[in-house]
Design a protein around this motif. Structure first.
Motif, PDB file in Angstrom:
ATOM      1  N   LYS A 609      40.276  43.534  49.115  1.00  0.00           N
ATOM      2  CA  LYS A 609      39.076  43.688  48.300  1.00  0.00           C
ATOM      3  C   LYS A 609      38.908  45.151  47.857  1.00  0.00           C
ATOM      4  CE  LYS A 609      36.661  39.939  50.716  1.00  0.00           C
ATOM      5  NZ  LYS A 609      35.505  39.595  51.589  1.00  0.00           N
ATOM      6  N   GLN A 610      39.620  46.027  48.555  1.00  0.00           N
ATOM      7  CA  GLN A 610      39.523  47.458  48.253  1.00  0.00           C
ATOM      8  C   GLN A 610      40.839  47.914  47.605  1.00  0.00           C
ATOM      9  OE1 GLN A 610      38.042  49.809  51.639  1.00  0.00           O
ATOM     10  NE2 GLN A 610      37.519  47.874  52.624  1.00  0.00           N
ATOM     11  N   VAL A 611      41.093  47.383  46.433  1.00  0.00           N
ATOM     12  CA  VAL A 611      42.336  47.668  45.722  1.00  0.00           C
ATOM     13  C   VAL A 611      42.009  48.241  44.347  1.00  0.00           C
ATOM     14  CG1 VAL A 611      44.330  46.607  44.605  1.00  0.00           C
ATOM     15  CG2 VAL A 611      43.744  45.962  46.928  1.00  0.00           C
ATOM     16  N   LYS A 612      42.667  49.352  44.038  1.00  0.00           N
ATOM     17  CA  LYS A 612      42.520  49.955  42.723  1.00  0.00           C
ATOM     18  C   LYS A 612      43.905  50.130  42.103  1.00  0.00           C
ATOM     19  CE  LYS A 612      40.637  54.009  40.349  1.00  0.00           C
ATOM     20  NZ  LYS A 612      40.041  55.361  40.527  1.00  0.00           N
ATOM     21  N   PRO A 613      44.364  49.077  41.389  1.00  0.00           N
ATOM     22  CA  PRO A 613      45.733  49.129  40.849  1.00  0.00           C
ATOM     23  C   PRO A 613      45.895  50.258  39.853  1.00  0.00           C
ATOM     24  CG  PRO A 613      44.828  46.903  40.718  1.00  0.00           C
ATOM     25  CD  PRO A 613      43.688  47.818  41.029  1.00  0.00           C
ATOM     26  N   MET A 614      47.004  50.955  39.965  1.00  0.00           N
ATOM     27  CA  MET A 614      47.354  51.978  38.993  1.00  0.00           C
ATOM     28  C   MET A 614      48.150  51.324  37.872  1.00  0.00           C
ATOM     29  SD  MET A 614      48.227  55.044  41.701  1.00  0.00           S
ATOM     30  CE  MET A 614      48.251  56.347  40.480  1.00  0.00           C
ATOM     31  N   GLU A 615      48.369  52.033  36.795  1.00  0.00           N
ATOM     32  CA  GLU A 615      49.055  51.439  35.642  1.00  0.00           C
ATOM     33  C   GLU A 615      50.483  51.016  36.001  1.00  0.00           C
ATOM     34  OE1 GLU A 615      47.694  50.602  32.689  1.00  0.00           O
ATOM     35  OE2 GLU A 615      45.836  51.214  33.687  1.00  0.00           O
ATOM     36  N   ILE A 616      51.135  51.785  36.846  1.00  0.00           N
ATOM     37  CA  ILE A 616      52.495  51.423  37.252  1.00  0.00           C
ATOM     38  C   ILE A 616      52.504  50.121  38.055  1.00  0.00           C
ATOM     39  CG2 ILE A 616      52.503  52.769  39.413  1.00  0.00           C
ATOM     40  CD1 ILE A 616      55.420  53.497  38.790  1.00  0.00           C
ATOM     41  N   ASP A 617      51.437  49.866  38.822  1.00  0.00           N
ATOM     42  CA  ASP A 617      51.302  48.604  39.566  1.00  0.00           C
ATOM     43  C   ASP A 617      51.142  47.439  38.594  1.00  0.00           C
ATOM     44  OD1 ASP A 617      51.285  50.143  41.912  1.00  0.00           O
ATOM     45  OD2 ASP A 617      49.090  50.312  41.874  1.00  0.00           O
ATOM     46  N   LYS A 618      50.316  47.660  37.583  1.00  0.00           N
ATOM     47  CA  LYS A 618      50.093  46.594  36.588  1.00  0.00           C
ATOM     48  C   LYS A 618      51.393  46.272  35.847  1.00  0.00           C
ATOM     49  CE  LYS A 618      45.294  47.996  35.767  1.00  0.00           C
ATOM     50  NZ  LYS A 618      44.354  48.560  34.754  1.00  0.00           N
ATOM     51  N   TRP A 619      52.175  47.328  35.594  1.00  0.00           N
ATOM     52  CA  TRP A 619      53.461  47.102  34.907  1.00  0.00           C
ATOM     53  C   TRP A 619      54.380  46.191  35.719  1.00  0.00           C
ATOM     54  CZ3 TRP A 619      58.016  49.647  37.005  1.00  0.00           C
ATOM     55  CH2 TRP A 619      59.196  49.263  36.345  1.00  0.00           C
ATOM     56  N   ILE A 620      54.546  46.503  37.001  1.00  0.00           N
ATOM     57  CA  ILE A 620      55.492  45.712  37.805  1.00  0.00           C
ATOM     58  C   ILE A 620      54.956  44.304  38.046  1.00  0.00           C
ATOM     59  CG2 ILE A 620      54.763  46.209  40.196  1.00  0.00           C
ATOM     60  CD1 ILE A 620      58.378  46.449  38.854  1.00  0.00           C
ATOM     61  N   LEU A 621      53.636  44.178  38.151  1.00  0.00           N
ATOM     62  CA  LEU A 621      53.044  42.838  38.291  1.00  0.00           C
ATOM     63  C   LEU A 621      53.212  42.041  36.997  1.00  0.00           C
ATOM     64  CD1 LEU A 621      49.811  43.764  40.265  1.00  0.00           C
ATOM     65  CD2 LEU A 621      51.699  42.323  41.105  1.00  0.00           C
ATOM     66  N   LYS A 622      53.057  42.712  35.876  1.00  0.00           N
ATOM     67  CA  LYS A 622      53.251  42.056  34.579  1.00  0.00           C
ATOM     68  C   LYS A 622      54.688  41.525  34.471  1.00  0.00           C
ATOM     69  CE  LYS A 622      52.851  43.054  29.583  1.00  0.00           C
ATOM     70  NZ  LYS A 622      54.261  43.026  29.154  1.00  0.00           N
ATOM     71  N   GLU A 623      55.658  42.365  34.818  1.00  0.00           N
ATOM     72  CA  GLU A 623      57.066  41.956  34.773  1.00  0.00           C
ATOM     73  C   GLU A 623      57.338  40.777  35.702  1.00  0.00           C
ATOM     74  OE1 GLU A 623      59.806  43.410  33.010  1.00  0.00           O
ATOM     75  OE2 GLU A 623      58.191  44.308  31.836  1.00  0.00           O
TER      76      GLU A 623
END
Length: 798
Positions: A609-623
């Motif tokens: 619940k205490q997660v603040k994704p960085m842009e690099i995290d969003k990139w790898i999750l998107k892939e």
């Protein structure tokens, strides 16, 4: 946390055994789920399974495991083909006997002895390959292992015959048949292949009765002169026009035959004038029927000459040919002998013997009347790939006779019929029980003449008449009426390209004639497994690869991954390469290593619940989610190659080499010079685990054992019970491609300057789209000064 250094084949077998003991993939015939049924091709178990079996069954298993993850009830039974000529041929070779010289009981005993020795080995091989069959137990319930020589299976085969006979679709006729002189049985057109074999044209002297003129006729079958019914020449051939309507005297046998023009004669073949015999080849057969000529067959069913061959009676075909040549030479009626190295010869696919054509009474199933319906069915079924549909359509077009369904052998399902001794009236068995009329008495009275004495039918069915009921059998036809009424179409028929004209065609035909419906929704046609040089594998060539050898060397998981990575078997042949299977093992080692790293980090529900994704995290999750979406779409269409290649490349490159290297410091968060917030650290750990979760779920159908082990270590759950991952959408301005390009540039400069990966880089210029990962990029490469300008990439090592 994963403590083992590597994943071994012994660990895989332990997992497989656990699933087998717990009946993890058992089929529930009372399910309310969608039933996904696979009509597995029952392999002949006269020999151990080969690479074609192991690879094609792995691909079937990919589908079975994937469909369970979609929430479907999967019917995936193991069938073992234990009927027909292949079993007899193997028994004859192994025990060095000739079935034609044994009693029927002794021949059957030899076959059963062979099967008892090989059945367990075949089942064990499938187990070691990681199959998730619906059951590992034999029996009559839906989903059990079945054998085509079991009383249950044979009873269903006999029931289908009775139904077709009562529909008026089966009849007996005394016709010219394809005869295998070695096996001494009829074979269907679909069981014949054509080979270019060396033959000889014998230029023989015929004489015109009216003028005594000599006419030279070339033939490859001089032993059949006694059966010559006519001599023909092409209407366009001016050399022989004067012979129209004349009578010719055959050499040696001195028989008068008519000579006439006919387009079947080939002007450039031999001497351009042909003797038409009963029967030298298919052309002869068609000609005799067309002209209404009386046929005199000179060859016995054992391949020797009969009384119609005169003094050649009792000789083998080769002996008779040699004798005729000797006599013709003595009488100076043989002008010359010319080799024909490319003589197209019909050959029995089972025995390799050259086919002879003799007249023999057999039972036939009507198929000529249904060619239009078969074409419609061929176009209705979904083919994977589409180009395989044409193989079936071409065969349907090539069918010219009804299907001879009886054989004169022993180890097969018997024709369930007796005959009245007095009036020869046929009597059918009652459906439900397996019968053997050759040794069982019929109790009853002939409805035609009232006699109570009968004799049993001794013929058996063509093995394809048995094999063509496999989808009906697994769906409960004639043995589980309730289930069959609900599930009358089998979802998938996976099979080899080489048996489209036999197993696929006969199954579609026979099951349509029985039910009036198309038995399959999807048909997956696989190509062949060949050696590294592109040659077909065979014992004689010494290039055959034993799956047991590969299982011992690599274990099941690399072999399964290789089957997905090598290509799409529905589109092309696979080259079996130890090097490429070794490469698959290395990929799994990479998966293991990155999983071991990720297993070091845990996260609680509260921390998530205490997660603040960085842009690099969003990139790898998107892939990752794009791979999940691609996998679902591709798996549904039996394409396992495209998404698995993408997923494994992603694991090696984007994830392990780039993302993990970038975020490991954030996940550890123990660098005194770099501090991340709790939310940022949690995001790194959450992302690492979420990527692994979805990748493991995507790869589970392909590599069930290693993904099961890792999944349980990381998440405490069993991956085979999970749903297939649902792809989520992530938006980010982080440019992953530029990130990879930048990293590669840094590593190259360090290598070129003899620097280690940990050594510092003085200054680097990176694309602006990577600025959100500035802290991690600097730490990842130990960059002293990092600036972001446009699309520029520039590295100063010193």
């Amino acid at each position: 946390m994963i403590k083992e250094k590597t994943f071994t084949k012994e660990m895989a077998y332990t997992i497989f055994e656990q699933w087998r003991k717990s009946d993890a993939f058992g089929f529930d015939e009372n399910t309310k789920k969608i039933v996904y049924s696979i009509d597995t091709p029952p392999p002949y178990i006269n020999t151990p399974i080969h690479m074609g079996h192991s690879t094609s069954y792995n691909i079937m298993d990919f589908s079975a495991r994937f469909r369970r993850m979609l929430g479907e009830e999967v019917l995936f039974p193991l069938g073992l083909d234990q009927n027909g000529l292949p079993i007899e041929i193997s028994a004859e070779k192994k025990y060095k006997v000739d079935f034609t010289k044994l009693t029927r009981e002794k021949a059957i005993e030899c076959c059963r002895q062979l099967l008892n020795e090989t059945t367990a080995e075949s089942i064990d091989s499938f187990f070691k390959c990681g199959m998730s069959f619906s059951s590992w137990k034999e029996g009559d319930i839906i989903g059990s292992i079945y054998q085509t020589d079991s009383p249950s299976y044979r009873a269903v085969t006999q029931a289908t015959f009775i139904d077709l006979y009562n529909k008026g679709l089966i009849y007996e006729a005394d016709k010219v048949v394809n005869w295998d002189p070695k096996l001494q049985t009829t074979v269907a057109d679909s069981e014949i292949i054509y080979e270019d074999r060396t033959g000889f044209f014998h230029d023989i002297v015929f004489k015109v009765k009216e003028t005594k003129e000599e006419v030279i006729i070339g033939t490859t079958r001089p032993e059949l002169i006694s059966t010559c019914g006519m001599v023909i020449f092409n209407p366009k051939d001016k050399r022989y026009k004067h012979l129209e309507g004349k009578k010719l005297i055959t050499p040696f046998f001195e028989k008068e035959v008519l000579c006439k023009s006919h387009p079947a004669a080939e002007m450039d073949k031999g001497t351009g004038i042909m003797m038409m015999c009963s029967y030298g080849d298919l052309t002869d057969i068609r000609f005799f029927i067309e002209q209404g000529l009386e046929a005199k067959v000179a060859i016995n069913k054992n391949g020797t000459m009969n009384e119609n061959a005169g003094m050649l009676k009792g000789m083998t075909i080769i002996e008779a040919r040699k004798k005729v040549v000797e006599e013709l030479e003595k009488q100076k009626l043989l002008k010359k002998i010319t080799p024909t190295p490319n003589h197209r010869t019909p050959v029995s696919e089972r025995s390799g013997a050259a086919i002879e054509f003799i007249q023999m009474p057999e039972l036939y199933l009507k198929q000529l009347d249904f060619k239009d319906e078969m074409r419609k069915i061929a176009k209705e079924v979904n083919f994977f790939s589409q180009k395989s549909r044409q193989i079936l359509l071409d065969w349907i077009d090539a069918v010219t006779i009804d299907w001879p369904i009886t054989r004169r052998r022993y180890y097969a399902t018997e024709v369930p019929m007796w005959y009245c001794k007095k009036c020869k009236n046929p009597v059918l068995a009652t459906k439900g029980n397996y019968v053997q009329p050759w040794k069982e008495k019929y109790i009853g009275v002939c409805k035609k003449c009232g006699s109570s004495e009968f004799y049993g039918e001794e013929r058996v069915f063509d093995t394809w008449f048995d094999s063509s009921i496999s989808p009906l059998y697994i769906l409960g036809y004639e043995r589980n009426k309730k289930f069959f009424e609900k599930h009358q179409q089998c979802t998938l028929r996976p099979q080899g390209k080489d048996i489209v004209r036999t197993w696929l065609y006969y199954t579609l035909l026979k099951d349509y004639l029985l039910t009036g419906k198309v038995i399959f929704k999807d048909v997956y046609i696989n190509y062949m497994i060949i050696d590294e040089k592109g040659h077909k594998m065979s014992k004689s060539k010494g290039n055959k690869v034993d799956p047991q050898e590969l299982l011992e060397k690599f274990g099941p998981e690399p072999m399964r991954l290789w089957a997905a990575l090598e290509g799409n078997l529905a589109e092309t042949d696979f080259k079996c390469s130890f090097e490429r299977i070794e490469n698959a093992r290395n990929i799994l080692a990479k998966l293991w290593n990155v999983s071991t790293f990720v297993s070091m980090f845990e996260i609680t529900k509260e921390q998530e619940k205490q997660v603040k994704p960085m842009e690099i995290d969003k990139w790898i999750l998107k892939e990752t989610n794009e791979i999940a979406a691609l996998a679902k779409k591709s798996y549904e269409n039996y394409d396992f190659n495209t998404p698995v290649v993408k997923a494994t490349n992603f694991i090696k490159d984007e994830f392990a080499s780039h993302y993990v290297e970038a975020v490991k410091r954030r996940a550890y968060n123990n660098d005194a010079n770099i501090k991340f917030s709790t939310e940022e650290r949690n995001a790194a750990i959450y992302t690492l685990r979420e990527v692994m979760r979805k990748l493991l779920e995507v790869l589970y159908p392909i590599n069930p054992a290693i993904t099961y082990f890792i999944y349980k270590e990381l998440f405490g759950e069993e991956v085979h019970t999970k749903k297939f991952p649902i792809a989520q959408k992530f938006e980010t301005n982080f440019d992953g491609a530029k990130f990879i390009e930048f990293n590669s540039a840094v590593w190259k400069v360090k290598k070129d300057n003899s620097l280690s990966l940990k050594d510092a880089v003085k200054k680097a210029t990176a694309p602006k789209a990577l600025k959100s990962a500035e802290i991690e990029i600097k730490a990842m490469h130990n960059i002293t000064e990092l600036v972001f300008i446009g699309e520029e990439i520039k590295i100063e090592a010193k």
